[in-house]
Design a protein around this motif. Structure first.
Motif, PDB file in Angstrom:
ATOM      1  N   PRO A 110       0.842  -1.199   0.000  1.00 39.89           N
ATOM      2  CA  PRO A 110       0.000   0.000   0.000  1.00 39.89           C
ATOM      3  C   PRO A 110       0.877   1.249   0.000  1.00 39.89           C
ATOM      4  N   PHE A 111       0.450   2.238  -0.719  1.00 41.30           N
ATOM      5  CA  PHE A 111       1.239   3.465  -0.777  1.00 41.30           C
ATOM      6  C   PHE A 111       0.300   4.654  -0.602  1.00 41.30           C
ATOM      7  N   GLU A 112       0.500   5.388   0.453  1.00 42.30           N
ATOM      8  CA  GLU A 112      -0.365   6.539   0.737  1.00 42.30           C
ATOM      9  C   GLU A 112       0.265   7.785   0.163  1.00 42.30           C
ATOM     10  N   SER A 113      -0.544   8.587  -0.490  1.00 42.30           N
ATOM     11  CA  SER A 113      -0.023   9.828  -1.055  1.00 42.30           C
ATOM     12  C   SER A 113      -1.142  10.858  -1.079  1.00 42.30           C
ATOM     13  N   ASP A 114      -0.777  12.093  -0.852  1.00 41.60           N
ATOM     14  CA  ASP A 114      -1.788  13.158  -0.835  1.00 41.60           C
ATOM     15  C   ASP A 114      -1.972  13.775  -2.208  1.00 41.60           C
ATOM     16  N   LEU A 115      -1.188  13.310  -3.166  1.00 39.13           N
ATOM     17  CA  LEU A 115      -1.258  13.930  -4.492  1.00 39.13           C
ATOM     18  C   LEU A 115      -2.655  13.781  -5.074  1.00 39.13           C
ATOM     19  N   SER A 116      -3.151  14.862  -5.635  1.00 33.06           N
ATOM     20  CA  SER A 116      -4.411  14.730  -6.369  1.00 33.06           C
ATOM     21  C   SER A 116      -4.557  15.872  -7.369  1.00 33.06           C
ATOM     22  N   GLY A 117      -5.389  15.639  -8.359  1.00 28.62           N
ATOM     23  CA  GLY A 117      -5.631  16.655  -9.377  1.00 28.62           C
ATOM     24  C   GLY A 117      -4.465  16.837 -10.322  1.00 28.62           C
ATOM     25  N   VAL A 147       8.583  12.944 -19.101  1.00 24.37           N
ATOM     26  CA  VAL A 147       7.857  12.083 -20.036  1.00 24.37           C
ATOM     27  C   VAL A 147       8.049  10.592 -19.779  1.00 24.37           C
ATOM     28  N   SER A 148       9.084  10.208 -19.021  1.00 25.22           N
ATOM     29  CA  SER A 148       9.267   8.764 -18.809  1.00 25.22           C
ATOM     30  C   SER A 148       8.759   8.391 -17.413  1.00 25.22           C
ATOM     31  N   ILE A 149       8.469   7.097 -17.243  1.00 23.14           N
ATOM     32  CA  ILE A 149       7.988   6.622 -15.935  1.00 23.14           C
ATOM     33  C   ILE A 149       9.082   6.839 -14.879  1.00 23.14           C
ATOM     34  N   ASP A 150      10.319   6.596 -15.254  1.00 23.03           N
ATOM     35  CA  ASP A 150      11.426   6.796 -14.301  1.00 23.03           C
ATOM     36  C   ASP A 150      11.473   8.233 -13.795  1.00 23.03           C
ATOM     37  N   ASP A 151      11.388   9.176 -14.733  1.00 25.69           N
ATOM     38  CA  ASP A 151      11.437  10.587 -14.332  1.00 25.69           C
ATOM     39  C   ASP A 151      10.226  10.954 -13.477  1.00 25.69           C
ATOM     40  N   LEU A 152       9.090  10.409 -13.863  1.00 21.61           N
ATOM     41  CA  LEU A 152       7.850  10.743 -13.149  1.00 21.61           C
ATOM     42  C   LEU A 152       7.893  10.245 -11.704  1.00 21.61           C
ATOM     43  N   THR A 153       8.350   8.995 -11.535  1.00 19.93           N
ATOM     44  CA  THR A 153       8.376   8.436 -10.174  1.00 19.93           C
ATOM     45  C   THR A 153       9.408   9.158  -9.310  1.00 19.93           C
ATOM     46  N   ALA A 154      10.514   9.576  -9.913  1.00 25.63           N
ATOM     47  CA  ALA A 154      11.537  10.314  -9.155  1.00 25.63           C
ATOM     48  C   ALA A 154      10.992  11.703  -8.789  1.00 25.63           C
ATOM     49  N   PHE A 155      10.319  12.326  -9.732  1.00 27.80           N
ATOM     50  CA  PHE A 155       9.810  13.692  -9.535  1.00 27.80           C
ATOM     51  C   PHE A 155       8.713  13.733  -8.464  1.00 27.80           C
ATOM     52  N   LEU A 156       7.811  12.738  -8.518  1.00 30.74           N
ATOM     53  CA  LEU A 156       6.675  12.752  -7.579  1.00 30.74           C
ATOM     54  C   LEU A 156       6.916  11.897  -6.338  1.00 30.74           C
ATOM     55  N   LYS A 157       8.069  11.201  -6.349  1.00 26.40           N
ATOM     56  CA  LYS A 157       8.407  10.296  -5.226  1.00 26.40           C
ATOM     57  C   LYS A 157       7.302   9.262  -4.987  1.00 26.40           C
ATOM     58  N   ILE A 158       6.942   8.584  -6.035  1.00 33.92           N
ATOM     59  CA  ILE A 158       5.931   7.521  -5.944  1.00 33.92           C
ATOM     60  C   ILE A 158       6.482   6.279  -6.635  1.00 33.92           C
ATOM     61  N   PRO A 159       5.982   5.096  -6.236  1.00 37.43           N
ATOM     62  CA  PRO A 159       6.458   3.888  -6.926  1.00 37.43           C
ATOM     63  C   PRO A 159       5.837   3.767  -8.334  1.00 37.43           C
ATOM     64  N   ALA A 160       6.543   3.094  -9.213  1.00 36.14           N
ATOM     65  CA  ALA A 160       6.066   2.947 -10.600  1.00 36.14           C
ATOM     66  C   ALA A 160       4.707   2.252 -10.655  1.00 36.14           C
ATOM     67  N   TYR A 161       4.436   1.365  -9.669  1.00 34.45           N
ATOM     68  CA  TYR A 161       3.151   0.646  -9.745  1.00 34.45           C
ATOM     69  C   TYR A 161       1.950   1.536  -9.449  1.00 34.45           C
ATOM     70  N   LYS A 162       2.188   2.770  -9.023  1.00 37.86           N
ATOM     71  CA  LYS A 162       1.073   3.701  -8.851  1.00 37.86           C
ATOM     72  C   LYS A 162       0.869   4.581 -10.091  1.00 37.86           C
ATOM     73  N   THR A 163       1.616   4.301 -11.154  1.00 39.19           N
ATOM     74  CA  THR A 163       1.462   5.110 -12.362  1.00 39.19           C
ATOM     75  C   THR A 163       0.844   4.276 -13.485  1.00 39.19           C
ATOM     76  N   VAL A 164       0.270   4.988 -14.440  1.00 36.65           N
ATOM     77  CA  VAL A 164      -0.265   4.316 -15.635  1.00 36.65           C
ATOM     78  C   VAL A 164       0.581   4.772 -16.823  1.00 36.65           C
ATOM     79  N   LYS A 165       1.078   3.779 -17.543  1.00 32.56           N
ATOM     80  CA  LYS A 165       1.957   4.069 -18.677  1.00 32.56           C
ATOM     81  C   LYS A 165       1.150   3.925 -19.975  1.00 32.56           C
TER      82      LYS A 165
END
Ligand code: ATP
Ligand code: MG
Length: 564
Positions: free
Chosen positions: A245-252, A260-278
């Motif tokens: 489980p990963f809790e995050s306050d990010l919304s909107g 543009v890449s998943i790697d950059d996105l997860t580093a930028f938002l500090k979230i795991p890749a499994y919480k992103t949609v590619k």
């Protein structure tokens, strides 16, 4: 056969284009000769091996009630139009016209031709079931013919087609063919697995592939470490992984400039890749033209192209570049799963259904959206590539990925061809019904390459006794030595008398050359008649194990008979 008379053209040098050992040994040993890209001539050694394989296949199939036929290699296009495959098959299908402007294809497979042979001739359920096969040339204008006999353009295939009055009866035959194929491949000496497969262009559902286990294989299979489950990566399933489980306050909407890449996105938002949609955008080719398709999968997963292709029923997928996408107002790098656009297909992976608090592109430049719930309104399909260590869909144990060579493929076809080709029979109630069919293929020439990949060693081919070009190679150490020659000739006649396939290496070349040829070509046994001929002794060398046994010449034939 005497080596000195035989058309065996072994060479020392490894041909430049041959990267696989099977390709190298087949050329170097003088089994085959390249004619043009993906087209090979069989030389006598290659012909002997392939004929033995053919004979094994025929024997096993005939034993369970199949009948051999021989269909024309050239098939009228008309039949391919009737089945709807004339365009669907793509560039692998070689189409041409004759002098009267008649259109033809070189058969890459023969469903249409076999249905055409049977329709009108079998008209009653009383004449069913029927299983007809041939061992014949195929032509597929492969984009990348390579690896010698492994992926040719012209190649030898056993293709069989069964006709039934009911699905149950077809399933019975399908299981019978699975067992028969296992017997065939065991006799040929292969370690193989039967796996669940994708059905590809042939269509129908329910198909299994026979995979020879070899590192050089072009296919990837997933095998359960515990149970019987095995599947081609193109069709493999897994238990949906559990994610921490990963809790995050990010919304909107969130500004993500140039991310543009998943790697950059997860580093930028500090979230795991499994919480992103590619999003993966492709150009999809259909009979009626090209479309853009966007596939959405979890950021930590990979897309399995064959599953993607099947999900939209396209003929072909290719990469879409930025300008292709911009024409459809697609924000490259920021595509979100709510994308809507005319003429653009969107498919979401099954495992994303009902996922919450996901991060996906905002469908405009330099922005993503967080806190997304992937609702049920999308079109869903299984899109992901199962990875090493994922869990078995049958028993939950770990799956392992490994390479395999597809040597056979059996399909439950149903009425995929009989219906469009209007091939029907009258059932018990006098009602016309399309045949329920199965189809069964073996890559006969590919099998030769598979055996070498699986069983060959660093010196050359290793054939089992059932398919070796000759069982015994008698090597005369020095042909000028009268005693050696006499003993060797004597052994040669005795072995021939016993109907043991033997080649006598009576060439006036050095002993080293003869040994190298023995190892490269891979005869199961050598009998060396050399210096100890003075004591009436000779040596048996077992190719596979390298074991050497010195015996009195009187015992040689008996010993070979015992092992053979
Ligand atoms: P692949 O996925 O390797 O291209 P396929 O799935 O298209 O093969 P099928 O239509 O199932 O092939 O044909 C039956 C068998 O013929 C295959 O299992 C394989 O062993 C053999 N075969 C297919 N294509 C080739 C080829 N280009 N060269 C040699 N053998 C082949
Ligand atoms: Mg196949």
């Amino acid at each position: 056969m005497r080596f000195s008379r035989a058309f065996i053209c072994s060479i020392k040098e490894t041909p430049k284009e041959a990267v696989l050992k099977s390709h190298q040994y087949l050329i170097r040993g003088g089994f085959i000769s390249a004619q043009s890209a993906g087209v090979y001539d069989l030389m006598p050694l290659g012909k002997r091996v392939i004929d033995k394989i053919r004979a094994i296949i025929k024997e096993e199939l005939d034993k369970v009630g199949c009948e051999e036929v021989g269909l024309g290699f050239v098939t009228p296009s008309e039949l391919w139009r009737e089945s709807g495959r004339f365009f669907k098959y793509g560039k692998e299908l070689l189409r041409f016209k004759d002098r009267k402007d008649g259109e033809f294809v070189l058969g890459p497979t023969h469903e249409e031709a076999m249905v055409s042979l049977v329709r009108g001739r079998v008209s009653s359920y009383k004449q069913l079931p029927l299983n007809l096969y041939q061992i014949n040339l195929k032509f597929r204008d492969e984009a990348r013919p390579r690896f010698g006999l492994m992926r040719g353009r012209e190649f030898l295939m056993k293709d069989g087609y069964s006709f039934h009055g009911s699905r149950e009866d077809m399933l019975r035959e399908f299981r019978l063919m699975e067992e028969t194929y296992k017997r065939i491949f065991r006799r040929i000496g292969l370690d193989f697995r039967v796996v669940e497969a994708d059905s590809g262009a042939i269509g129908g559902s329910g198909s299994k592939e026979f995979m020879a286990l070899a590192d050089a294989g072009e296919d990837t299979i997933l095998r359960c470490e515990k149970c019987e489950y095995g599947a081609n990566a193109e069709a493999a399933k897994r238990v949906k992984p559990t994610y921490a489980p990963f809790e995050s306050d990010l919304s909107g909407e969130i500004a993500t400039p140039n991310i543009v890449s998943i790697d950059d996105l997860t580093a930028f938002l500090k979230i795991p890749a499994y919480k992103t949609v590619k999003a993966i955008a492709k150009k999809a080719l259909f009979d009626e033209g090209e479309k853009i398709a966007i596939f959405f999968i979890r950021g930590s997963d990979e897309l399995e192209e064959t599953k993607a292709l099947n999900a939209i029923g396209a003929n072909e997928l290719s990469d879409a570049n930025a300008s292709d996408l911009e024409a459809y107002k697609i924000a490259v790098g920021f595509i979100g799963c709510d994308f809507k656009g005319e003429e653009v297909l969107t498919i979401v992976d099954n495992e994303l259904r009902n996922e919450t608090k996901m991060v996906t592109g905002a469908n405009k430049k330099d922005a993503h959206i967080a806190g997304v719930h992937v609702g049920g309104a999308h079109t869903f399909a299984d899109l992901i590539a199962v990875q090493d260590g994922d869990l078995c869909p049958v028993c939950g144990a770990k799956l392992a990925r490994r390479s395999g060579i597809e040597i056979g493929h059996i399909f439950q076809l149903g009425d995929r061809y009989s219906k469009p080709l209007n091939a029907t029979f009258l059932d018990e109630n006098g009602k016309a019904k399309p045949f329920i069919m199965g189809t069964y293929g073996i890559g006969v020439s590919r099998l030769i390459a598979a055996v070498i990949e699986a069983n060959g060693d660093e010196k050359g081919c290793v054939w089992n006794e059932a398919i070796a070009p000759y069982l015994v190679d008698i090597i005369v150490g020095n042909v000028k030595d009268e005693k050696q020659s006499r003993l060797a000739e004597n052994l040669y006649s005795q072995l021939l008398h016993e109907k043991i396939e033997t080649i006598l290496d009576d060439r006036a070349v050095g002993f080293g050359v003869k040994m190298n040829d023995f190892e490269l070509i891979g005869f199961p046994y050598a009998v060396i008649v050399g210096k100890n001929a003075t004591d009436d002794r000779a040596e048996i060398v077992v190719r596979k194990s390298g074991e050497r046994i010195t015996l009195n010449v009187d015992q040689i034939v008996e010993r070979i008979k015992e092992s053979g």
